[in-house]
Scaffold this active site. Structure first.
Site, PDB file in Angstrom:
ATOM      1  N   GLU A  33      39.909 -87.393 -10.484  1.00 34.28           N
ATOM      2  CA  GLU A  33      38.889 -88.359 -10.133  1.00 34.28           C
ATOM      3  C   GLU A  33      38.352 -89.060 -11.372  1.00 34.28           C
ATOM      4  OE1 GLU A  33      36.024 -85.952  -8.046  1.00 34.28           O
ATOM      5  OE2 GLU A  33      34.896 -85.500  -9.869  1.00 34.28           O
ATOM      6  N   ARG A  93      25.492 -72.128   1.129  1.00 35.28           N
ATOM      7  CA  ARG A  93      24.676 -70.933   0.923  1.00 35.28           C
ATOM      8  C   ARG A  93      23.328 -71.344   0.341  1.00 35.28           C
ATOM      9  NH1 ARG A  93      24.810 -71.038  -4.542  1.00 35.28           N
ATOM     10  NH2 ARG A  93      26.744 -71.651  -5.566  1.00 35.28           N
ATOM     11  N   LYS A 122      37.504 -78.518  -2.100  1.00 33.13           N
ATOM     12  CA  LYS A 122      36.921 -79.793  -2.515  1.00 33.13           C
ATOM     13  C   LYS A 122      37.613 -80.975  -1.832  1.00 33.13           C
ATOM     14  CE  LYS A 122      35.006 -78.413  -7.006  1.00 33.13           C
ATOM     15  NZ  LYS A 122      35.184 -76.973  -6.848  1.00 33.13           N
TER      16      LYS A 122
END
Length: 501
Positions: free
Chosen positions: A202, A294, A118
């Site tokens: 965050e 994907r 991430k």
């Protein structure tokens, strides 16, 4: 680029079947792999060839890279489609496939690796000016440093595992006094689940929506986005209902999100089908969340509104073909909704259920698609994800799609295991959903086990009446000599039952 002469699908169940169907349309022979628990599964019978790769536990079968590569060599398959889940976002697997001289139907190992972290993904997205949620740019493990960062960002904040997914290693903290214990839990859970205790912090977006953009990129630098999917109806941070397009995304927001998604894809030289996920606040400001390298579980709703077969595009891209359409050629047609039919008990905190599918009858009719990998009489195994099927509908607009979904849910007959169908019916009829004014906290805000019983009160009598009618009709058929008398009395009893139910 070499052509795909035989495709091994490194997955199971509904997604394996879905990929094989497109491959057959393209004239490509397929190979199924299966564990000992899946020996009787439909995807095994559907494939042109099938090979057992190990015992039921996924670590010994569907996650066993060596066994999958051996299956390719044994069958002569020159390409591998990973589907989703299992090894689909495993950079080492993609690299091993390439090293063996095989075609990997997906992005490069480097792109998978970059977007698998991430923090690396956020750094790549930032370089292209993609909006990011305010937060730390580097992983943190020191509580004192993390606490200072949280104070600077401002509460509420979210602690997230850098290598995480599916809600693991994630903690929301509303006040500073709760930070330290939640940080310790997040690090511990991340270490246990992923072998990596690094986390980042965050800003927590109040009343967030989960919106994602589907993209396609070929090997010649062409990239397009296929609009958005609304994925905010979740439980345990995992999606249950998705739709396309979103009820709140305007044309200008859609174009801005599409441009941002293309930027993320360019940041890692992306090739194939991918999804860029965004979180959107009440003010409709959106921020990059992560990229899934994907095919997504919810890809059918995009296919329904665009008319584009995403698996077909994946295969063509893997063979080196250019995209046959441009961004201006893509348009939204109608509205699509998907509900995931899980073997779970919504009345018991969505606890997974196992058992035998004693009754299994799919809904039919215009605008209805069912992607599944089970048949009546099959056992739901304990080893894998409990999803039985994906029920997808398409209609001219959102209101019509909701009505069609309710009809499809009503027709879907499953017994032997608990499922999420009643929960999905509840959602379809809730004002927050029908109005579009819902977020990822829908379940916490509106759903209780009592909701299911209240929601089913009106439907139960009709089901009973239908059962009685069917039973009486069967009696008529068994007594042909008394047809007229039995028919008359049966009809009278049936209407009495309807009247009082």
């Amino acid at each position: 680029m070499p052509k795909i002469t035989k495709l091994l699908v490194a997955n199971r169940g509904e997604i394996a079947l879905r990929i094989m169907r497109t491959a057959r349309e393209e004239g490509i022979p397929t190979v199924a792999i299966f564990s000992e628990a899946d020996r009787q599964s439909p995807h095994v019978r559907y494939a042109d060839e099938a090979i057992c790769i190990g015992p039921p536990p996924s670590s010994q079968s569907y996650l066993n890279i060596a066994h999958i590569i051996d299956a390719c060599h044994q069958t002569g398959a020159n390409a591998v489609h990973p589907g989703y889940g299992f090894l689909s976002e495993n950079a080492a697997f993609a690299q091993r496939v390439a090293d063996e001289g095989l075609i990997f139907v997906g992005p490069s190992p480097k792109a998978i690796e970059t977007m698998g972290s991430k923090l690396a993904a956020k750094a790549a997205a930032k370089s292209f000016g993609v909006p990011l949620v305010p937060g730390t740019e580097q992983a943190v493990t020191d509580i004192k440093t993390a606490k200072a960062a949280a104070a600077e960002i401002g509460y509420p904040i979210l602690i997230k595992a850098s290598a995480g997914g599916g809600g693991k290693g994630m903690r929301m903290v509303e006040e500073e006094k709760d930070f330290e214990p939640q940080m310790e839990r997040a690090v511990s859970e991340a270490t246990s689940a992923f072998g990596d205790g690094s986390v980042f912090i965050e800003k927590f977006i109040v009343a967030p929506k989960h919106i994602e953009i589907q993209i396609l990129g070929d090997q010649h630098g062409n990239l397009v986005y296929l609009f958005e999917r609304e994925c905010s109806i979740q439980r345990r941070y995992q999606k249950v209902i998705e739709e396309a397009p979103s009820a709140v995304v305007t044309k200008s927001i859609r174009e801005a999100m599409g441009k941002a998604a293309i930027g993320v894809a360019k940041a890692c030289n992306y090739v194939g089908a991918g999804t860029i996920e965004f979180v959107m606040g009440q003010d409709l400001q959106f921020y990059f969340l992560e990229m899934n390298t994907r095919l997504q579980v919810e890809h059918p709703v995009t296919e329904m509104i665009t008319g584009i077969d995403l698996v077909k595009q994946q295969l063509k891209i893997a063979e080196g073909e250019k995209l046959s359409f441009r961004q201006e050629d893509l348009h939204i047609h109608g509205h699509a909704i998907e509900v995931r039919v899980y073997a779970e008990d919504p009345a018991n905190n969505f606890l997974p259920d196992t058992g035998k599918l004693q009754t299994y009858r799919r809904p039919q009719g215009p605008g209805i698609r069912v992607d599944d990998g089970f048949e009546e009489g099959m056992q739901i195994p304990v080893y894998y994800d409990p999803m039985i099927a994906k029920l997808i509908v398409h209609a001219e607009d959102r209101e019509a799609a909701i009505r069609r979904m309710l009809r499809a849910i009503h027709e879907y007959e499953i017994s032997g295991v608990e499922t999420t169908l009643d929960f999905c019916r509840f959602v379809m009829q809730h004002e927050a959903f029908t109005s579009g004014h819902f977020d990822t906290k829908f379940v916490e805000q509106f759903f209780t086990p009592k909701s299911l019983s209240d929601n089913n009160k009106n439907e139960h009598p009709q089901k009973v009446a239908a059962f009685i009618a069917a039973h009486l009709y069967q009696q008529q058929q068994q007594k042909p000599s008394q047809h007229t008398a039995v028919s008359d009395s049966s009809q009278q009893r049936m209407w009495k039952q309807r009247k009082f139910l």
